[in-house]
Write a protein that holds these residues in place. Structure first.
Motif, PDB file in Angstrom:
ATOM      1  N   ALA A 160      19.908 -44.535 -53.273  1.00 14.66           N
ATOM      2  CA  ALA A 160      21.211 -44.092 -53.788  1.00 14.66           C
ATOM      3  C   ALA A 160      21.740 -45.153 -54.753  1.00 14.66           C
ATOM      4  CB  ALA A 160      22.205 -43.877 -52.646  1.00 14.66           C
ATOM      5  N   GLY A 161      22.239 -44.704 -55.892  1.00 17.87           N
ATOM      6  CA  GLY A 161      22.852 -45.644 -56.828  1.00 17.87           C
ATOM      7  C   GLY A 161      21.852 -46.591 -57.450  1.00 17.87           C
ATOM      8  N   LYS A 162      22.186 -47.887 -57.395  1.00 18.50           N
ATOM      9  CA  LYS A 162      21.334 -48.924 -57.961  1.00 18.50           C
ATOM     10  C   LYS A 162      20.701 -49.757 -56.860  1.00 18.50           C
ATOM     11  CE  LYS A 162      23.676 -49.544 -62.408  1.00 18.50           C
ATOM     12  NZ  LYS A 162      24.297 -50.535 -63.320  1.00 18.50           N
ATOM     13  N   ALA A 163      19.593 -50.406 -57.240  1.00 17.86           N
ATOM     14  CA  ALA A 163      18.925 -51.307 -56.304  1.00 17.86           C
ATOM     15  C   ALA A 163      18.384 -52.499 -57.085  1.00 17.86           C
ATOM     16  CB  ALA A 163      17.803 -50.583 -55.560  1.00 17.86           C
ATOM     17  N   GLU A 164      18.228 -53.598 -56.375  1.00 19.00           N
ATOM     18  CA  GLU A 164      17.701 -54.813 -56.990  1.00 19.00           C
ATOM     19  C   GLU A 164      16.544 -55.331 -56.146  1.00 19.00           C
ATOM     20  OE1 GLU A 164      20.085 -58.278 -59.008  1.00 19.00           O
ATOM     21  OE2 GLU A 164      19.770 -58.796 -56.880  1.00 19.00           O
ATOM     22  N   ILE A 165      15.471 -55.710 -56.839  1.00 15.75           N
ATOM     23  CA  ILE A 165      14.280 -56.256 -56.184  1.00 15.75           C
ATOM     24  C   ILE A 165      13.986 -57.625 -56.784  1.00 15.75           C
ATOM     25  CG2 ILE A 165      11.770 -56.011 -55.958  1.00 15.75           C
ATOM     26  CD1 ILE A 165      12.137 -53.021 -55.750  1.00 15.75           C
ATOM     27  N   GLU A 166      13.698 -58.568 -55.923  1.00 13.84           N
ATOM     28  CA  GLU A 166      13.268 -59.892 -56.365  1.00 13.84           C
ATOM     29  C   GLU A 166      11.774 -60.033 -56.092  1.00 13.84           C
ATOM     30  OE1 GLU A 166      15.079 -64.311 -56.049  1.00 13.84           O
ATOM     31  OE2 GLU A 166      14.387 -63.489 -54.134  1.00 13.84           O
ATOM     32  N   LYS A 182      14.319 -61.198 -60.941  1.00  9.71           N
ATOM     33  CA  LYS A 182      14.951 -60.036 -60.324  1.00  9.71           C
ATOM     34  C   LYS A 182      14.852 -58.822 -61.244  1.00  9.71           C
ATOM     35  CE  LYS A 182      18.124 -62.552 -57.306  1.00  9.71           C
ATOM     36  NZ  LYS A 182      19.537 -62.768 -56.890  1.00  9.71           N
ATOM     37  N   LEU A 183      14.637 -57.654 -60.617  1.00  8.72           N
ATOM     38  CA  LEU A 183      14.469 -56.402 -61.334  1.00  8.72           C
ATOM     39  C   LEU A 183      15.507 -55.403 -60.831  1.00  8.72           C
ATOM     40  CD1 LEU A 183      10.589 -56.163 -60.868  1.00  8.72           C
ATOM     41  CD2 LEU A 183      11.799 -57.197 -62.808  1.00  8.72           C
ATOM     42  N   THR A 184      16.164 -54.715 -61.751  1.00 10.56           N
ATOM     43  CA  THR A 184      17.185 -53.740 -61.376  1.00 10.56           C
ATOM     44  C   THR A 184      16.669 -52.320 -61.610  1.00 10.56           C
ATOM     45  OG1 THR A 184      18.947 -55.292 -61.963  1.00 10.56           O
ATOM     46  CG2 THR A 184      19.540 -52.959 -61.793  1.00 10.56           C
ATOM     47  N   PHE A 185      16.888 -51.452 -60.612  1.00  6.71           N
ATOM     48  CA  PHE A 185      16.438 -50.059 -60.680  1.00  6.71           C
ATOM     49  C   PHE A 185      17.641 -49.133 -60.518  1.00  6.71           C
ATOM     50  CE2 PHE A 185      12.846 -52.562 -59.377  1.00  6.71           C
ATOM     51  CZ  PHE A 185      11.762 -51.974 -60.004  1.00  6.71           C
ATOM     52  N   SER A 186      17.635 -48.042 -61.272  1.00 10.34           N
ATOM     53  CA  SER A 186      18.702 -47.050 -61.160  1.00 10.34           C
ATOM     54  C   SER A 186      18.120 -45.679 -61.466  1.00 10.34           C
ATOM     55  CB  SER A 186      19.851 -47.374 -62.116  1.00 10.34           C
ATOM     56  OG  SER A 186      19.399 -47.383 -63.453  1.00 10.34           O
ATOM     57  N   GLY A 187      18.917 -44.648 -61.210  1.00  9.19           N
ATOM     58  CA  GLY A 187      18.459 -43.303 -61.484  1.00  9.19           C
ATOM     59  C   GLY A 187      17.957 -42.609 -60.233  1.00  9.19           C
ATOM     60  N   LYS A 193       9.284 -51.405 -63.746  1.00 13.08           N
ATOM     61  CA  LYS A 193       9.849 -52.621 -64.321  1.00 13.08           C
ATOM     62  C   LYS A 193       8.767 -53.699 -64.365  1.00 13.08           C
ATOM     63  CE  LYS A 193      13.996 -50.815 -64.462  1.00 13.08           C
ATOM     64  NZ  LYS A 193      14.656 -50.492 -65.745  1.00 13.08           N
ATOM     65  N   THR A 194       8.676 -54.376 -65.494  1.00 10.35           N
ATOM     66  CA  THR A 194       7.652 -55.401 -65.677  1.00 10.35           C
ATOM     67  C   THR A 194       8.239 -56.792 -65.471  1.00 10.35           C
ATOM     68  OG1 THR A 194       8.050 -55.542 -68.060  1.00 10.35           O
ATOM     69  CG2 THR A 194       6.402 -53.948 -67.303  1.00 10.35           C
ATOM     70  N   PHE A 195       7.371 -57.748 -65.232  1.00 10.68           N
ATOM     71  CA  PHE A 195       7.802 -59.132 -65.055  1.00 10.68           C
ATOM     72  C   PHE A 195       6.648 -60.065 -65.411  1.00 10.68           C
ATOM     73  CE2 PHE A 195       6.131 -57.687 -60.955  1.00 10.68           C
ATOM     74  CZ  PHE A 195       5.223 -58.693 -60.634  1.00 10.68           C
ATOM     75  N   THR A 214      16.933 -56.978 -52.541  1.00 13.86           N
ATOM     76  CA  THR A 214      18.149 -57.771 -52.371  1.00 13.86           C
ATOM     77  C   THR A 214      19.424 -56.924 -52.403  1.00 13.86           C
ATOM     78  OG1 THR A 214      18.142 -58.215 -54.744  1.00 13.86           O
ATOM     79  CG2 THR A 214      17.097 -59.855 -53.316  1.00 13.86           C
ATOM     80  N   ARG A 215      19.309 -55.687 -52.949  1.00 15.55           N
ATOM     81  CA  ARG A 215      20.479 -54.808 -52.969  1.00 15.55           C
ATOM     82  C   ARG A 215      20.010 -53.353 -52.973  1.00 15.55           C
ATOM     83  NH1 ARG A 215      24.616 -54.612 -58.021  1.00 15.55           N
ATOM     84  NH2 ARG A 215      22.637 -54.017 -58.986  1.00 15.55           N
TER      85      ARG A 215
END
Length: 670
Positions: A160-166, A182-187, A193-195, A214-215
Motif C-alpha cells: 500500500a502506498g510507498k515503500a523503501e528498501i535498503e 536506499k530504493l523507493t517503490f510506489s504504485g 530499481k537499479t543500484f 525500512t518503510r
C-alpha cells in the motif's frame, strides 16, 4: 711414495657419468609424409556444457546470487545446503567450499514472522516473499572482488502506498566494511530499481547481500547482483579462458538435463522466466541462461552452436518448434517469438542432437529400444520438415543392453548402436557415443601407474571405433556406407569433487591422457568426425572457477595446445612406441610437419625422425606441458603449477621431449 694418479682420466670418468645422467632415451620415428589419413575434422575439438553443478551458474554466468527467483520458500529454518542423495550416481556427497543448495539460501533478518511466501500476485514461479517493514533477508557465503563495481537491481511492489528498501553489500565484520543504498517503490505494480555497490576489499566466501524493508510492506520480485565487468551476463575471467581453449563446437543444454528441459522456460525476459528444480541433477534451474544466451555465448567465443533436443519427456512438435525458434523466419510461431525477444534474424543452428542416452533408465523418459526407435524417427522427421539442412546426431551406445532394462532387446544381443543403425540410419547424420574413464574409486590400488592411466582414454576411443567398424560393415542396410561417430561426451571422471557437484580436479597425468586421446582421434579421422570434451567449466571441466577467480586445468591446456598448433592432415605411423604415444600431421598448406608426443615416463626422450625422401628446413618450435610430479594441478587464484611452455629455434638434430609431458613440435619442411 706412490706416484699420484693422473687427473685427466678421472675427469674423463666424471664426464662419462655426467653424460649418462644427461642423456635421453632415443625414440626412432619413421614418418612418410605421403601416407596421409582423412583430414582431421575441426569438430574433433568440440566442447559440452550442461545445466549441472557449477558449469553454467557459478561458472559461465556472472550472477552472484543463488535462487534469486525464490524457488525455495524462505523460512525461519535457515539450512540451505544439502548433500547429493545418491552416492552412486551422479557421485560422492558434496560439501566443502561449493555445497549444493537444497533449501532457500536466503536468511531472514529480524522477526521471522514478518517474512512469508505469497502465491497471489507472485512475480514469477509459484510464490514471492512478502516482507513487512523492519524485516529483511540476506544471502551469505558470497564472493566479491575489492574495488570492482557490482551492478544490481530489485523488483518490488508496495502493499500500500510507498515503500523503501535498503540494499547492502557486506565484505567484512567492521562497520566500514559495508556499502548501502536506499530504493523507493510506489504504485500498484512491481517496478524495478537499479543500484551500484562497490566493496573496498575482496573476499572469496565471506560477503553478504542484504535486502531490508525500512518503510512499508512489499512483495519482493527477483533481485540481481553482477560484477560490472561481466560480458553480456557472463563472467569475464571464464570467457577469457574459453577463448583460449578454442572449442570449435559447443553442445548444449545436456546431457541428462535435456530430457526434462522445456526450452520455452528459457526464453523471454529473464526475470519472468520460471525457476524450476533441475530435472536431472540437484539444485535449481534458474532459467537465466537459455537459447538466446547460448547463442550469444557461442558468438562471443567464436564457436559453432549445437543444441540437444528433448526426446525424453519432450515431443516431436516441441523439438520442431525449437528449430523454428532458432532457424526460421518471423512467419513461423517460433521465429515470431525469437523476434519478439529482440532477435529478428535467424540463428541458423545447423547441428542438433536428437536426445541423450535414451538407452538408460537414468534418463528421464527412458523407454525400450523398440519404442525409442519410433520416437527418434518421428522427432527427426519433424525437425527436418522445419529445416531440411539440419545435421542430426542420433543416440547410440555400443555396450550390451541390460536385460532388466530392456529384456527383449537384451535377448537379441544387440546394442543400442546396433538397433539404431538398423532402424534409424536414414534419420541421422551422425551416431553418438559416450565414454568416461576414471581413477578413483574405481582403482583402489594406491598411487596410479601414469602410463596405464594415460592410456585409458586412448583405449576407450579405440574400442569404440573398432566396434563400429566391425558392426557397420556387418549391416546390410548400410550398403557399405559409414555413419560417422560423434563422440559427444568423453573425458576422465574422478569422484573426489573440489568444485561442487562433479567438480573433480585434473592433474598432469590426466592431461597426458587427454593428449593420447586426441592422438587416437587423429588416427581414426575417417570415422570420428565430431567429439565434445565433457564438460567445460567446473563439472568434470577443463576450466575451474572459484567465486572470484578462474583457471585452466591441465586437460584444458592440452586441448588449447593441440587446437592451436597441431596439423590438419594426419600421417599414418605404423609403429608401436610402448608407453609413449606419437602422432604426426601436416599443416593445411603442407609446409609444416607437426609431431605430438605423449611421454608418461620419468625419462626424457630424444626423437630421431626418419622422413624418407623429405627433409626439414631449419629449426622448429616446441610446445610442451610437463611437470616433475604427475599429480601437479592448477588452482584458481594461484600461480600455475602446470603451463604451456614454448621453445623457439629448436634444433631438428635434438628434438627433446621432457619426462611426464605432452609435447608438440612444429617443423618446417623443404
Amino acid at each position: 711414495m706412490k706416484t699420484p694418479r693422473p687427473l685427466r682420466p678421472l675427469f674423463g670418468v666424471l664426464a662419462l657419468a655426467l653424460s649418462a645422467v644427461c642423456s635421453a632415451a632415443t625414440l626412432d620415428v619413421k614418418i612418410d609424409t605421403a601416407k596421409t589419413g582423412a583430414p582431421i575434422s575441426p569438430f574433433i575439438y568440440g566442447q559440452f556444457i550442461e545445466h549441472l553443478g557449477r558449469c553454467i551458474y557459478g561458472g559461465i554466468w556472472a550472477e552472484v546470487l543463488e535462487d534469486r527467483k525464490f524457488y525455495f520458500p524462505i523460512t525461519a529454518n535457515y539450512a540451505p545446503y544439502r548433500e547429493i542423495e545418491n552416492p552412486d550416481f551422479p557421485g560422492q556427497l558434496v560439501g566443502g567450499a561449493f555445497p549444493v543448495v537444497g533449501a532457500s539460501p536466503w536468511q531472514i533478518i529480524g522477526d521471522a514472522s514478518a517474512v512469508t511466501m505469497v502465491t497471489e500476485d507472485a512475480f514469477v514461479g509459484k510464490h514471492s516473499p512478502r516482507i513487512n517493514a523492519g524485516a529483511g533477508i540476506r544471502q551469505r557465503d558470497l564472493g566479491v572482488k575489492g574495488g570492482l563495481r557490482y551492478d544490481g537491481y530489485v523488483w518490488a511492489k508496495p502493499i500500500a502506498g510507498k515503500a523503501e528498501i535498503e540494499v547492502t553489500l557486506v565484505w567484512g565484520e567492521g562497520p566500514e566494511d559495508r556499502a548501502s543504498t536506499k530504493l523507493t517503490f510506489s504504485g500498484k505494480d512491481y517496478s524495478k530499481k537499479t543500484f551500484v555497490l562497490t566493496p573496498k576489499a575482496g573476499t572469496e566466501k565471506a560477503a553478504q547481500f542484504e535486502i531490508r524493508v525500512t518503510r512499508g510492506d512489499v512483495l519482493l520480485g527477483p533481485p540481481s547482483l553482477m560484477p560490472s565487468d561481466n560480458v553480456k551476463g557472463m563472467r569475464r575471467d571464464t570467457l577469457a579462458l574459453l577463448k583460449q581453449l578454442g572449442g570449435t563446437v559447443y553442445r548444449w543444454p545436456g546431457g541428462n538435463f535435456v530430457s526434462g528441459y522445456d526450452w520455452r522456460d528459457g526464453i523471454g525476459d529473464r526475470d519472468r522466466r520460471p525457476p524450476r528444480k533441475n530435472p536431472a541433477w540437484t539444485g535449481v534451474e534458474h532459467n537465466d541462461f537459455g537459447t538466446d544466451e547460448f547463442i550469444v555465448f557461442c558468438r562471443e567465443i567464436g564457436t559453432e552452436p549445437m543444441i540437444a533436443a528433448n526426446t525424453g519427456f519432450g515431443d516431436a512438435y516441441s523439438a520442431a518448434q525449437w528449430v523454428e525458434y532458432t532457424n526460421r523466419g518471423t512467419d513461423t510461431i517460433g521465429g515470431s517469438w525469437r523476434a519478439k525477444n529482440g532477435h529478428r534474424e535467424p540463428y541458423n543452428v545447423k547441428y542438433w542432437c536428437v536426445g541423450n542416452e535414451m538407452f538408460g533408465p537414468w534418463q528421464l523418459g527412458f523407454m525400450q529400444m523398440q519404442h525409442y526407435t519410433l520416437k527418434h524417427n518421428e522427432v527427426a522427421e519433424y525437425m527436418w520438415k522445419v529445416d531440411p539442412s539440419l545435421q542430426l546426431v542420433a543416440v547410440g551406445d555400443l555396450t550390451t543392453i541390460n536385460k532388466d532394462h530392456d529384456p527383449a532387446q537384451a535377448k537379441s544381443g544387440k546394442t543400442c548402436s546396433h538397433i539404431m543403425l538398423e532402424q534409424c540410419a536414414e534419420h541421422m547424420n551422425y551416431l553418438s557415443e559416450h565414454f568416461y574413464v576414471g581413477r578413483v574409486p574405481w582403482n583402489q590400488s594406491g598411487r596410479v601407474d601414469v602410463a596405464t592411466h594415460a592410456g585409458m582414454v586412448r583405449k576407450a576411443i579405440r574400442d569404440k571405433v573398432e566396434g563400429h567398424r566391425k558392426l557397420q560393415a556387418s549391416l546390410p542396410n548400410l550398403k557399405g556406407h559409414i555413419v560417422p561417430i560423434a563422440m559427444d561426451e568423453w573425458n576422465y571422471w574422478h569422484r573426489e569433487y573440489a568444485y561442487g557437484e562433479l567438480g573433480c580436479t585434473y592433474e598432469l597425468q590426466d592431461g597426458l591422457g587427454i593428449a593420447a586421446g586426441l592422438h587416437e582421434y587423429f588416427r581414426q579421422s575417417d570415422i570420428v568426425k565430431m567429439a565434445h570434451y565433457a564438460q567445460t567449466v567446473n563439472v568434470i571441466g577443463a576450466i575451474k572457477t572459484t567465486r572470484t577467480a578462474a583457471e585452466m586445468e591441465t586437460t584444458g591446456l592440452v586441448l588449447q595446445l593441440y587446437r592451436a598448433k597441431f596439423g590438419e592432415t594426419p600421417l599414418v605411423i605404423d609403429q608401436d612406441f610402448g608407453d609413449r604415444d606419437v602422432a604426426a600431421a601436416l599443416s593445411k598448406d603442407g609446409k609444416t610437419l607437426t609431431v605430438g608426443v605423449v611421454n608418461p615416463t620419468n625419462e626424457e626422450v630424444e626423437l630421431k625422425l626418419d622422413l624418407g625422401g623429405r627433409a626439414l628446413a631449419g629449426a622448429g618450435t616446441r610446445w610442451h606441458i610437463a611437470g616433475s610430479d604427475p599429480t601437479l594441478h592448477n588452482t584458481p587464484g594461484q600461480p600455475r603449477a602446470v603451463d604451456i611452455v614454448e621453445t623457439k629455434d629448436v634444433s631438428t638434430q635434438a628434438l627433446r621431449v621432457p619426462a611426464l609431458s605432452a609435447t608438440v613440435f612444429a617443423l618446417p619442411l623443404r
